[in-house]
Design a protein around this motif. Structure first.
Motif, PDB file in Angstrom:
ATOM      1  N   PRO A 174       0.721  -3.092 116.564  1.00  0.00           N
ATOM      2  CA  PRO A 174      -0.831  -3.207 116.675  1.00  0.00           C
ATOM      3  C   PRO A 174      -1.332  -2.088 117.665  1.00  0.00           C
ATOM      4  O   PRO A 174      -0.817  -1.759 118.554  1.00  0.00           O
ATOM      5  N   TRP A 175      -2.519  -1.490 117.137  1.00  0.00           N
ATOM      6  CA  TRP A 175      -3.222  -0.396 118.153  1.00  0.00           C
ATOM      7  C   TRP A 175      -4.450  -0.778 118.421  1.00  0.00           C
ATOM      8  O   TRP A 175      -5.211  -0.287 119.394  1.00  0.00           O
ATOM      9  N   LEU A 176      -5.239  -1.420 117.536  1.00  0.00           N
ATOM     10  CA  LEU A 176      -6.488  -1.664 117.813  1.00  0.00           C
ATOM     11  C   LEU A 176      -6.563  -2.843 118.671  1.00  0.00           C
ATOM     12  O   LEU A 176      -5.768  -3.970 118.852  1.00  0.00           O
ATOM     13  N   SER A 210     -19.342   2.629 113.608  1.00  0.00           N
ATOM     14  CA  SER A 210     -19.185   1.315 113.207  1.00  0.00           C
ATOM     15  C   SER A 210     -20.011   0.202 113.933  1.00  0.00           C
ATOM     16  O   SER A 210     -20.044   0.456 115.043  1.00  0.00           O
ATOM     17  N   SER A 211     -20.489  -0.703 113.230  1.00  0.00           N
ATOM     18  CA  SER A 211     -21.419  -1.655 113.825  1.00  0.00           C
ATOM     19  C   SER A 211     -20.403  -2.915 114.662  1.00  0.00           C
ATOM     20  O   SER A 211     -20.777  -3.464 115.382  1.00  0.00           O
ATOM     21  N   TRP A 212     -18.971  -2.864 114.300  1.00  0.00           N
ATOM     22  CA  TRP A 212     -18.362  -3.841 114.678  1.00  0.00           C
ATOM     23  C   TRP A 212     -17.247  -3.458 115.725  1.00  0.00           C
ATOM     24  O   TRP A 212     -16.509  -4.171 116.382  1.00  0.00           O
ATOM     25  N   LEU A 213     -16.677  -2.087 115.699  1.00  0.00           N
ATOM     26  CA  LEU A 213     -15.684  -1.823 116.643  1.00  0.00           C
ATOM     27  C   LEU A 213     -16.079  -1.659 118.108  1.00  0.00           C
ATOM     28  O   LEU A 213     -17.403  -1.219 118.116  1.00  0.00           O
ATOM     29  N   SER A 214     -15.408  -2.059 118.865  1.00  0.00           N
ATOM     30  CA  SER A 214     -15.458  -1.795 120.157  1.00  0.00           C
ATOM     31  C   SER A 214     -15.421  -0.390 120.636  1.00  0.00           C
ATOM     32  O   SER A 214     -14.763   0.323 119.801  1.00  0.00           O
ATOM     33  N   PRO A 215     -16.053   0.028 121.885  1.00  0.00           N
ATOM     34  CA  PRO A 215     -15.844   1.405 122.350  1.00  0.00           C
ATOM     35  C   PRO A 215     -14.402   1.781 122.196  1.00  0.00           C
ATOM     36  O   PRO A 215     -14.052   3.087 121.849  1.00  0.00           O
ATOM     37  N   GLU A 216     -13.530   1.197 122.809  1.00  0.00           N
ATOM     38  CA  GLU A 216     -11.930   1.302 122.840  1.00  0.00           C
ATOM     39  C   GLU A 216     -11.665   1.339 121.368  1.00  0.00           C
ATOM     40  O   GLU A 216     -10.614   2.399 121.196  1.00  0.00           O
ATOM     41  N   GLY A 217     -11.879   0.443 120.385  1.00  0.00           N
ATOM     42  CA  GLY A 217     -11.501   0.579 119.089  1.00  0.00           C
ATOM     43  C   GLY A 217     -11.964   2.078 118.616  1.00  0.00           C
ATOM     44  O   GLY A 217     -11.355   2.570 117.848  1.00  0.00           O
ATOM     45  N   LYS A 218     -13.240   2.197 118.654  1.00  0.00           N
ATOM     46  CA  LYS A 218     -13.888   3.567 118.223  1.00  0.00           C
ATOM     47  C   LYS A 218     -12.886   4.761 118.562  1.00  0.00           C
ATOM     48  O   LYS A 218     -12.563   5.738 117.879  1.00  0.00           O
ATOM     49  N   SER A 219     -12.661   4.759 119.954  1.00  0.00           N
ATOM     50  CA  SER A 219     -11.811   5.743 120.381  1.00  0.00           C
ATOM     51  C   SER A 219     -10.677   5.889 119.987  1.00  0.00           C
ATOM     52  O   SER A 219     -10.280   7.157 119.534  1.00  0.00           O
TER      53      SER A 219
END
Length: 691
Positions: A549-551, A409-418
């Motif tokens: 919420p989790w993201l 994903s081009s917009w997710l943060s590293p934490e969000g991706k994880s």
């Protein structure tokens, strides 16, 4: 309650498993066309970029006329009716077979089926309903009536496995659900009800004035039939009461927001929020413990409806419950009562409540009563291991496709991706049927008591549900049944997907069809549910199933921006003059539809293992993929059904399950040469990129 050992339960399942099935003779060719698509359905005069639904289905649409009384013609309706017909034939075979060759579940089904003998049922007339009507009449005050409502909504309600309307005969519904705050346990869930028509719009929108009048007349007719005093006046008063309930009820937009529809309370808090109802009496009637976890949907609506209940005259409440009792139980009563119910269903709620024939109604009743028994017998006879293996492999490829999109994903943060990667990776997928099925020990089924059989089954199932409050969540339990062709379901509280066997039939899935068609048909349907883990509804539940919420906040803001964009796109569509789609209500379908189509196409490409897709009848793999989706959503609705669906926002009209998501899929443009001059064209910067 009867308890069985795990070994015996496993043995019972093996004996009923498809491994020993009397499988139907396999077909060697696709059911539709040479490779899975009926090209005669097409209208080549329509440009794909102007109306893709009519491009594939326009020829069929023009030559198909709805018969008098027919509200819908659609593949999904055909598949459901055919499934019910299969089950009816199966039960008739069991009924006529030798008891010596039947296991106890099959013998139970045969006895239930025999109890529907029309001569026996008609001979009893309204007698089976009299005890329920007497109980309603005998309530002397609101406390007794609250207890009666609990008894009706708890052990007295047969919870449908089919997606048909459950009339809101009482002011509140009650169910046992997985707790969304503590997903390892179950909770009592109380929801606003009280409306027999499908939504508040039916009571408050002037466009439904005539239908509302028809409803009132139908109610008076049924009340008169069951011998209720002053039926015309009571029907008028009940409709006026339900109209007041509608004003206090939540909108469909509000009910689609998961965070707004689950609020944990104690019994003491519930009494303070909704003091007009004797909740202690309600719980006693429903056979519920007062110390269990409790949740309500929308506190403001729960409280507002309680105020209306407190002010309502007792005789009007009784008339409302009497009408509800007659409508809910009409299928198990004599022919005159059933006919009044059928007329009500066909004129007031066409395509929503009743099955096409009485025979199918009886089959549906047995399905609702002893669903696991039907499941065991159905899977044994009609579901093949080959289909299970193929569909599971497809589903896992789609899950991997979603995971790749998350990680790139081009917009997710590293934490969000994880976090998203962990959630997608942990998703469980089950195909066909659950690993354990109830054998109904302790349930009494008599071959001459249709009404009593359904009533005892309702109480049996409810008490098993209430018993779940004592232990941890059983993740093996299914929320769907294998024998009913229903959209696969992603459950956010368990982060799991179940795909029922009955959905895996043509044109949704055909083991003999081209892979591209299957990925376009059942693949995009399954894909939309897999996508639900990171769109709607899963965006509101973390990987453990907990509501919240989790993201990271910035990632969630980006997601919400995409959601609003999709809602706006859908809200522009005007299927009928002056009646636009409700984009905010439909977001739970529209957003997963877009992403689900994309990951299904990704999975189809991955399934080719680097090879080029074959060209069949001059059509590329991508073209056949999109045609597969279009064919599966082939449908024609009466104007009344379409209007009702749009007004309530219950589902996206079938044609827009195609014309809505596909313009957001880049590959669709290349596959069919869609140009900026075409009506469905969206400039690249306006296409929604979710993940």
């Amino acid at each position: 309650m009867f308890q069985r050992s795990a070994a015996i339960l496993s043995l019972l399942f093996v004996l009923n498993s498809p491994a020993v099935a009397q499988a139907p003779a396999p077909r060697s060719a696709p059911m539709h066309g040479a490779w899975g698509i009926d090209l005669s359905d097409q209208d080549r005069a329509v440009r794909p970029g102007d109306d893709f639904a009519m491009y594939q289905n326009g020829g069929w649409f023009r030559r198909t006329e709805l018969k008098p009384g027919q509200a819908v013609s659609a593949y999904w309706r055909d598949v459901r009716v055919e499934g019910t017909t299969r089950i009816d034939d199966m039960m008739a075979t069991l009924d006529n077979g030798s008891a010596a060759n039947q296991d106890r579940v099959e013998a139970l089904l045969a006895a239930f089926h025999r109890s529907a003998d029309e001569q026996v049922v008609n001979g009893k007339g309204l007698a089976p309903l009299r005890p329920a009507l007497d109980a309603i009449r005998s309530a002397k005050d609101k406390r007794q009536f609250a207890r009666l409502m609990g008894a009706i909504e708890g052990p007295g309600t047969l919870r449908y496995v089919q997606s048909r309307l459950i009339p809101g005969r009482s002011f509140y519904g009650v169910n046992i659900v997985q707790d969304q705050i503590d997903p390892a346990h179950y909770a009592i869930y109380i929801n606003q009800a009280g409306l027999i028509l499908p939504g508040r719009e039916y009571y408050l929108d002037p466009a439904f004035k005539d239908l509302k009048a028809t409803y009132q007349a139908a109610m008076a007719k049924m009340l008169r039939h069951i011998g209720w005093a002053d039926p015309d006046r009571k029907a008028e008063q009940v409709v006026a009461l339900e109209t007041r309930i509608a004003t206090a009820s939540s909108t469909h937009e509000e009910l689609r927001n998961s965070a707004n529809t689950y609020h944990r309370v104690t019994l003491a808090q519930l009494r303070r929020q909704a003091p007009g109802v004797d909740w202690q009496a309600f719980f006693r009637g429903a056979e519920l413990p007062s110390d269990a976890r409790i949740a309500v949907d929308v506190p403001q609506a729960i409280g507002g409806i309680a105020k209306i209940y407190a002010k309502a005259p007792l005789d009007v409440l009784q008339a409302k419950e009497a009408f509800g009792a007659a409508i809910v139980n009409a299928v198990r009563l004599d022919a005159p009562t059933y006919q009044i119910y059928k007329d009500f269903a066909d004129t007031v709620l066409p395509g929503i409540l009743a099955s096409p024939t009485y025979k199918l109604e009886i089959t549906n009743l047995i399905e609702d009563s002893v669903g696991d028994a039907i499941s065991a017998a159905y899977v044994k006879r009609y579901f093949s291991p080959e289909v299970k293996t193929k569909v599971l492999a497809m589903s896992l490829l789609m899950k991997d496709a979603l995971d790749r999109r998350v990680l790139h994903s081009s917009w997710l943060s590293p934490e969000g991706k994880s976090l998203a990667h962990a959630k997608v990776s942990a998703m469980e997928i089950s195909v066909g049927y659950p690993v354990r099925l109830d054998d109904y020990r302790g349930l009494v089924i008599k071959d001459d008591d249709l009404f009593g059989n359904a009533s005892r089954a309702a109480a049996y199932r409810w008490r098993k549900q209430v018993a779940l409050l004592k232990g941890p969540v059983d993740r093996s339990k299914w929320s769907l049944v294998p024998f009913y062709a229903q959209i696969p379901a992603y459950t956010p509280t368990t982060n799991s997907l179940i795909i029922p066997a009955a959905m895996l039939v043509p044109p949704f899935f055909d083991i003999n069809a081209d892979d591209a068609v299957n990925y376009g048909a059942i693949g995009t349907i399954i894909g939309s549910q897999i996508a639900g883990a990171v769109t709607m509804p899963g965006i509101d539940y973390d990987g453990s199933g907990r509501l919240g919420p989790w993201l990271p906040a910035a990632d969630r803001a980006h997601f919400d921006s995409a959601r609003k964009k999709i809602s706006a796109l859908y809200s522009r569509e005007e299927p009928l003059p002056g009646l636009r789609l409700k984009g905010d209500v439909l977001i739970n379908e529209s957003m997963p539809d877009i992403l689900g189509t994309q990951i299904a196409l990704d999975a189809y490409h991955a399934s080719l293992n680097g090879a080029d897709a074959p060209v069949l009848d001059g059509l590329t793999g991508d073209q056949r993929f999109f045609l597969g989706r279009a064919q599966s959503w082939r449908a024609k609705f009466s104007p009344t059904v379409l209007r009702n669906q749009i007004a309530t926002g219950s589902n996206t009209p079938p044609y827009f399950r195609l014309n809505g998501p596909l313009p957001n899929v880049d590959e669709w443009y290349g596959a069919f040469g869609v140009q900026p001059s075409d009506k469905l064209y969206l400039p690249p910067e306006e296409r929604v990129r979710i993940w």
